[in-house]
Design a protein around this motif. Structure first.
Motif, short mmCIF file in Angstrom:
data_model
loop_
_atom_site.label_atom_id
_atom_site.label_comp_id
_atom_site.label_asym_id
_atom_site.label_seq_id
_atom_site.Cartn_x
_atom_site.Cartn_y
_atom_site.Cartn_z
N LYS A 44 0.90 -1.11 -0.15
CA LYS A 44 -0.17 -0.04 0.06
C LYS A 44 1.02 1.29 -0.10
O LYS A 44 0.69 2.12 -0.76
N GLN A 45 1.98 1.09 0.88
CA GLN A 45 2.98 2.32 0.79
C GLN A 45 3.59 2.60 -0.70
O GLN A 45 3.76 3.76 -1.21
N HIS A 46 3.91 1.37 -1.43
CA HIS A 46 4.23 1.62 -2.57
C HIS A 46 3.16 2.20 -3.98
O HIS A 46 3.46 2.93 -4.55
N LEU A 47 2.15 1.92 -3.38
CA LEU A 47 1.11 2.58 -4.35
C LEU A 47 0.79 3.92 -4.00
O LEU A 47 0.76 4.74 -4.88
N PHE A 48 0.91 4.20 -2.74
CA PHE A 48 0.86 5.51 -2.43
C PHE A 48 1.66 6.52 -3.02
O PHE A 48 1.66 7.62 -3.53
N ASP A 55 -6.65 4.96 0.59
CA ASP A 55 -7.04 3.65 1.26
C ASP A 55 -8.51 3.82 1.99
O ASP A 55 -8.75 4.74 2.74
N MET A 56 -9.37 3.00 1.32
CA MET A 56 -10.89 3.12 1.96
C MET A 56 -11.09 2.26 3.02
O MET A 56 -12.26 1.88 3.62
N GLY A 57 -10.06 1.45 3.67
CA GLY A 57 -10.31 0.63 4.89
C GLY A 57 -10.57 -0.86 4.50
O GLY A 57 -10.61 -1.14 3.43
N LYS A 58 -11.22 -1.53 5.47
CA LYS A 58 -11.87 -2.77 5.21
C LYS A 58 -12.66 -2.80 4.11
O LYS A 58 -13.91 -1.86 4.06
N LEU A 59 -12.95 -3.91 3.37
CA LEU A 59 -13.72 -4.19 1.91
C LEU A 59 -15.11 -4.10 2.56
O LEU A 59 -15.58 -4.90 3.15
#
Length: 343
Positions: A44-48, A55-59
């Protein structure tokens, strides 16, 4: 991350510590899951760092699909999407029915007056097609209605309205996925011989379970006219076998499980006999390719066939219009429940 060969929208990574990360992407929407929590944080950090992401949190909501997770399992539904369809078509106050299609109704082209606005019909059927992502119980009706997109008539619109009235009865119906203690892959396959009144083509239907949970299903008109019920069933078996082989490749690639022999379940003894009989004769030479394909998978041990009584044929709901109690029985077996029904 490695791109899946079986499904190019799926990416995965298996680490040496026996943990995994899975990423599913659709245009600019991404779902990430797995048991490598540190690796997920790094991903996720790589994508940021490289993309403008959030990040929308839990699906909970993805492409119109609502997701609810608990200790009992995972539920998916399209309640909001279904209610939006009902609202747009003015059917929110309609009286519900217990079947998406009248079993006594046989639709055909040019049946009735042509619609003044065929685009409205096409938009509705397109939306119903997407609703089948979590509603296998309307797959057959939607498949039939999709055959009249070219020049829809008022009778076709009335049949589509009946589907909406059926949805109105349980707009929150969805699928429940739970751990049933095994990873067996089982496919049910069925066919309705010469069901189309206009061209006498048959309808193939199948549904596939992994670990007792419904993963894949289809209701589709066959491309050619079948000369017997056994031939229609056998063509449906070939279609389901293709799906089983693809699913086996996918689960092996993702290391979800190591599939044992996959089971192909049919309620037609003649079709099962053709699959196991190595001798071709006059009655089956016109379906020889399908015969070779299924028999090859049987001989290699990839699949095994099994007979099921017609009363327990779960693919029945994908090949014909059924009565309300029968639909309810099959839905319970498929794991399709009204998640918002009062307890």
């Amino acid at each position: 991350m490695i791109q899946s060969e079986a499904d190019h929208s799926v990416f995965f990574r298996h680490s040496s510590s026996m943990t995994s990360i899975y990423l599913v992407v659709y245009v600019d929407d991404i779902v990430i899951t797995g048991d490598d929590h540190e690796g997920i944080t790094q991903l996720k950090q790589h994508l940021f760092d490289h993309f403008q992401t959030k990040d929308m949190g839990k699906l909970k909501y993805f492409l119109g699909i609502e997701v609810a997770q608990s200790n009992a399992g995972i539920c998916i539904s399209q309640r909001k999407y279904a209610l939006d369809i009902l609202e747009e078509t003015g059917m929110l106050d309609s009286r519900p029915v217990d079947t998406p299609m009248d079993p006594n109704t046989k639709l055909s082209p040019n049946q009735g007056e042509p619609l003044a606005d065929p685009g409205r019909y096409r938009r509705l059927i397109g939306r119903l097609n997407y609703l089948t992502v979590t509603r296998p119980d309307i797959s057959f009706a939607t498949s039939i209605l999709s055959q009249f997109l070219d020049s829809p008539c008022d009778s076709h619109w009335d049949a589509a309205v009946r589907v909406l009235r059926y949805i109105k009865g349980a707009p929150g119906k969805g699928l429940l996925y739970e751990d049933k203690g095994h990873n067996q892959i089982v496919g049910y396959t069925d066919a309705d011989w010469a069901g189309s009144p206009s061209d006498r083509r048959s309808t193939s239907g199948y549904c596939v379970f992994i670990g007792g949970n419904l993963i894949s299903w289809k209701s589709k008109k066959q491309n050619v006219v079948a000369r017997s019920s056994a031939e229609a069933e056998y063509r449906a078996m070939a279609l389901a076998t293709c799906e089983l082989i693809w699913l086996k490749q996918l689960v092996k690639e993702l290391k979800f499980c190591e599939p044992s022999k996959m089971e192909l379940v049919c309620d037609n003894q003649a079709a099962l006999h053709i699959a196991s009989n190595p001798v071709f004769h006059e009655r089956t030479k016109h379906i020889e390719i399908d015969c070779h394909f299924i028999r090859e998978k049987l001989q290699s041990g990839e699949i095994v066939t099994a007979f099921v009584n017609s009363n327990d044929q779960l693919a029945d709901i994908f090949t014909k219009a059924l009565r309300g109690p029968r639909i309810q029985y099959i839905c319970n077996k498929l794991g399709a429940y009204d998640l918002y029904a009062p307890a």
